[in-house]
Design a protein around this motif. Sequence first.
Motif, short mmCIF file in Angstrom:
data_model
loop_
_atom_site.label_atom_id
_atom_site.label_comp_id
_atom_site.label_asym_id
_atom_site.label_seq_id
_atom_site.Cartn_x
_atom_site.Cartn_y
_atom_site.Cartn_z
N UNK A 1 0.83 -1.21 0.00
CA UNK A 1 0.00 0.00 0.00
C UNK A 1 0.87 1.27 0.00
N UNK A 2 0.45 2.20 -0.80
CA UNK A 2 1.20 3.46 -0.96
C UNK A 2 1.38 4.19 0.37
N UNK A 3 0.29 4.28 1.11
CA UNK A 3 0.31 5.09 2.33
C UNK A 3 0.86 4.35 3.54
N UNK A 4 1.16 3.07 3.37
CA UNK A 4 1.64 2.31 4.53
C UNK A 4 3.02 2.83 4.95
N UNK A 5 3.27 2.90 6.26
CA UNK A 5 4.59 3.36 6.68
C UNK A 5 5.68 2.43 6.17
N UNK A 6 6.81 3.01 5.84
CA UNK A 6 7.94 2.22 5.34
C UNK A 6 9.20 2.52 6.13
N UNK A 7 10.24 1.79 5.79
CA UNK A 7 11.53 1.99 6.46
C UNK A 7 12.50 2.64 5.47
N UNK A 8 13.26 3.60 5.95
CA UNK A 8 14.28 4.22 5.11
C UNK A 8 15.65 3.80 5.64
N UNK B 1 26.22 15.58 10.37
CA UNK B 1 25.37 14.50 9.87
C UNK B 1 24.51 13.90 10.99
N UNK B 2 25.07 13.86 12.19
CA UNK B 2 24.27 13.40 13.33
C UNK B 2 23.09 14.34 13.55
N UNK B 3 23.35 15.62 13.41
CA UNK B 3 22.26 16.60 13.62
C UNK B 3 21.18 16.45 12.55
N UNK B 4 21.61 16.21 11.32
CA UNK B 4 20.61 16.00 10.26
C UNK B 4 19.80 14.75 10.56
N UNK B 5 20.48 13.69 10.99
CA UNK B 5 19.78 12.44 11.32
C UNK B 5 18.74 12.71 12.42
N UNK B 6 19.12 13.54 13.38
CA UNK B 6 18.20 13.87 14.47
C UNK B 6 16.94 14.55 13.92
N UNK B 7 17.14 15.49 13.02
CA UNK B 7 15.99 16.20 12.44
C UNK B 7 15.09 15.25 11.67
N UNK B 8 15.71 14.38 10.89
CA UNK B 8 14.91 13.48 10.04
C UNK B 8 14.13 12.48 10.89
N UNK C 1 11.76 11.73 -0.93
CA UNK C 1 12.66 12.61 -1.69
C UNK C 1 13.19 13.78 -0.83
N UNK C 2 12.31 14.38 -0.03
CA UNK C 2 12.77 15.50 0.82
C UNK C 2 13.79 14.99 1.84
N UNK C 3 13.47 13.85 2.42
CA UNK C 3 14.38 13.26 3.40
C UNK C 3 15.76 12.99 2.76
N UNK C 4 15.72 12.44 1.55
CA UNK C 4 16.99 12.12 0.87
C UNK C 4 17.75 13.39 0.49
N UNK C 5 17.01 14.43 0.12
CA UNK C 5 17.69 15.69 -0.22
C UNK C 5 18.42 16.24 1.00
#
Lengths: 176, 753
Positions: free
Chosen positions: B85-92, B105-112, B140-144
């Motif tokens: 399902x499109x809306x189902x939560x996924x893992x990144x 990078x740790x700080x970015x990880x914290x935000x994400x 896509x935003x997360x990856x950016x």
Amino acid sequence: MQHFQVKIFVRPAGGVNLEPAIAVFHRWIRESALPELLIDVADYRHVPAGPGVMLVGHDSHYGLDERKNRLGLLYSRRTAMDGTVGDRLNSAIGAARRACELLTADPAFAGALRFDDGEFEIAVNDRALAPNTADGYLALEAEVKPVLDAMWGAGSYDLRSVGAPRELLTVSAIRR
Amino acid sequence: MKASNSLWKQRLAGRIAEPMAAELDVYENEILLKKQGKMEDKVFAETRLRRGAYGQRYDNGQRHDGVAARKLTFPQALTKGPGTEWDAPGMQRIKIPYGGMTAQQLEVMAELAEEYSDGIAHVTTRQDFQLHFVHIEDTPALMRRLAASGITTREACGNSIRNVTACHLSGVCRTQTFDVTPYAHALTYFLLGHPDCQSFGRKVKIAFSGCRGESCGLAMMHDIGAVAATREVDGKVERGFEFYVGGGLGTVPQQARLFDEFLPESELLPVSQSIARVFARLGEKKNRNTARLKFLVSKLGIAEFKRLVLEDRATLAHDPRWTAHLEDRDSRGEAPLKPSSFLQIEPVRAPGFDEWYKTNVYSQRQGGYSTVTVALPLGDITSDQLRALADISRAYVKDTVRTTVEQNLVLRWVSSGDLSALYADLSAAGLASPGAGCIADVVSCPGTDTCKLGISSSRGLSATLRERLAANQFSMDEAIRGLHIKVSGCFNSCGQHHASDLGFYGVSRNKGGYTVPHFQVVLGGQFENNAGAYGLAIGAVPSKRIPETVERITSRFLAERQADEKFQAWIKRIGKAACKSMIDDLTAVPAHDADPSFYVDWADAREYTIGDIGVGECAGEVVNPIDFQLTACEREAFEAQLALEAGDVSKAQRLAYESMLHGAGALLGQRLPVLSGDPDHVAGLFREQLVDTQLFSDPFAGAKFAHYFLEAHEKREAAASADRARQLIEEAQLFIEASHACYARMRAMPAVV
Ligand code: SF4
């Protein structure tokens, strides 16, 4: 502004066993206790000052949250909502309060879980929409005040910015 | 899904390296195309998997609530993969090559973690980070945001080269041959997106180790394992690797075979490239269960496999990148922030310091410096802790940390005189748990918490074991305290249970018409010697009896061990029958009425079921490269449309033409082994191979669509106009449709050599 988080703290702090929350949240899913799509329960009790026990939903997460070592009910809106910012804020506060009421009344906690409805922490979980800056605070304050004025009465509470700049834009509202 | 997703592209413009930015634009357009129904499920699934966007439990829209299986009715009737399902939560999944990260990078990880997930970032057993409960449209935003901080998720999942791991102590280790970090770095970026690594039948995992005897790199359980080695030639010390291939865990665990006792450093990249090429060419593609490299190595035998690899190696055109990284390899090491110093004797230490010092502090080869392990419970860290750790890394070391395969983080180059202050700061952040790498530092895969394939709750069990063992770990005998426990939720072994003194993997059993969660007990695996031996499965025990099982086995070991006998040696000495009889009585399951708690898994409240097990996406489906290529052509045609709408007529015209050119190239690639990308060459071959042979001819339209491309090629320098661009876009769309049809016809024909 979108994606509001509302935290309502447990009083008195400390001494609450979170284990029953796992069964309670599973039951909420089974019985569709909240008017939204609820998906699963996540147990983070092993993480110090972490998210505690979470009820994962599509539109929102609910959790008995231990962040900053302060236990409380954390409501976190994930999807965007229609309506004005005030509507969204009212909806988030309403959802958090409703969850608190259900938890307080749940026999699984045997009366050990009570919430202080006179203190909220309200955050915007989106740094692009609401950066944690002085301007960001003013913008959030302008949205929060009318909601709290209507709820508690103008001048009957203290509102202040909390949290370091790297954290989410967050205000604390304490009823006098 | 976030309301701010569209803002990040603009906000981060110029801050993302160009190839990465373009790659993310492509991904975002693929999401749009999928939403418009213009991409096949299996192609989209593989495309997101190759960017680390993975499925999660219940994403088939069904969940057992303890009473019955119920439908999860997500808002959009869309899918993001077969039955997903499109809306189902996924893992990144987020690749962290050799575990190296900066404070920023740790700080970015914290935000994400905060904004897209649940406030927790999870360190995996392969030094990656994972975020759970992520919406596909947020990726896509997360990856950016990751890309702007120099992190890519590319090829974090799917049939690709996964995160390249390396010992977290490399460079500071007392037993290392040399620092393998620069090599892990070079191989990571050489193979990332490499054309020779795009058509595997399964994933490929690579690990580096700085020495043979310790455990950190776990080279022996990887598809490719490189262990640092040196040799002396004419009085000169040369660097290279004891080079292994074909190791792996899973249902058929296999120790890697020695490919070369000494692979010179200059050959590391080209030989790895040839291994990839041979695997892509000869590896199994249809049956996923036998598609890992280990099966190919077994099938061919190591000698024949090596011969094929070296034969291929001899055909490779020289690539300057093979050795460019060697020029500055010694200047890439980390440097300390502070001068070396020694821990001062203080009259009173902070409570807990001594225990922490004993288990979490490692004296580096460089005198006066220490590596400190931040032990994370089950690999979990909060956003607040990530920010605190970023501050700590800036204050005590030069801004860097590394993740470990034991799901922890390390701070290297701590000036030893700072240890007391560092302990205080870590304690304040809840990051000073003692017992790193010891029995209470249980390693666990996600299991039934989030994994679609999970059978039993590995994390629930691990949290329980951790809590119980941590309570008295410092009163335990050292022989027990030093043991390792690793837990997997199923036989797929993501928790690496084979490489552990006490390993457990999830299984289920039936009792009186009920299903009961169990763990298979695996004893005597070796974490040391780069996972040099795998454990012995001795029987399945109900999940709720595993803590008792641990207690039973460790007590018996303590009572029976001879002198300094190690756990593995003891298990070997007493044999499987004795091991089995040790737990025989624990395998019994009480009747449901007598004790229903056995029928509920750890950290759960529902009656246990295996009905939620889904279809794994570990590797996705094997998608023929041409499916990707033709999908990419569709995306180009779509981007041409976007350019036209934005008023960029010449870009629209160019993209429309290129979509046809690439479609023609993709089809020719099915018939010809090597193809130059030169447009004239492609057009000439297209005419000869596909038009003149009438292969491209439509039953009704004949060669009409072929001529769209040939004419566009001839007029590709013509002046741009909106009308011409519009026409070309329409023609490109028809040409791509015809290409799909042509490919279907080609598939039905006998292969042309
Ligand atoms: S071992 Fe099994 S349960 Fe654990 S992450 Fe791997 S596939 Fe999932």
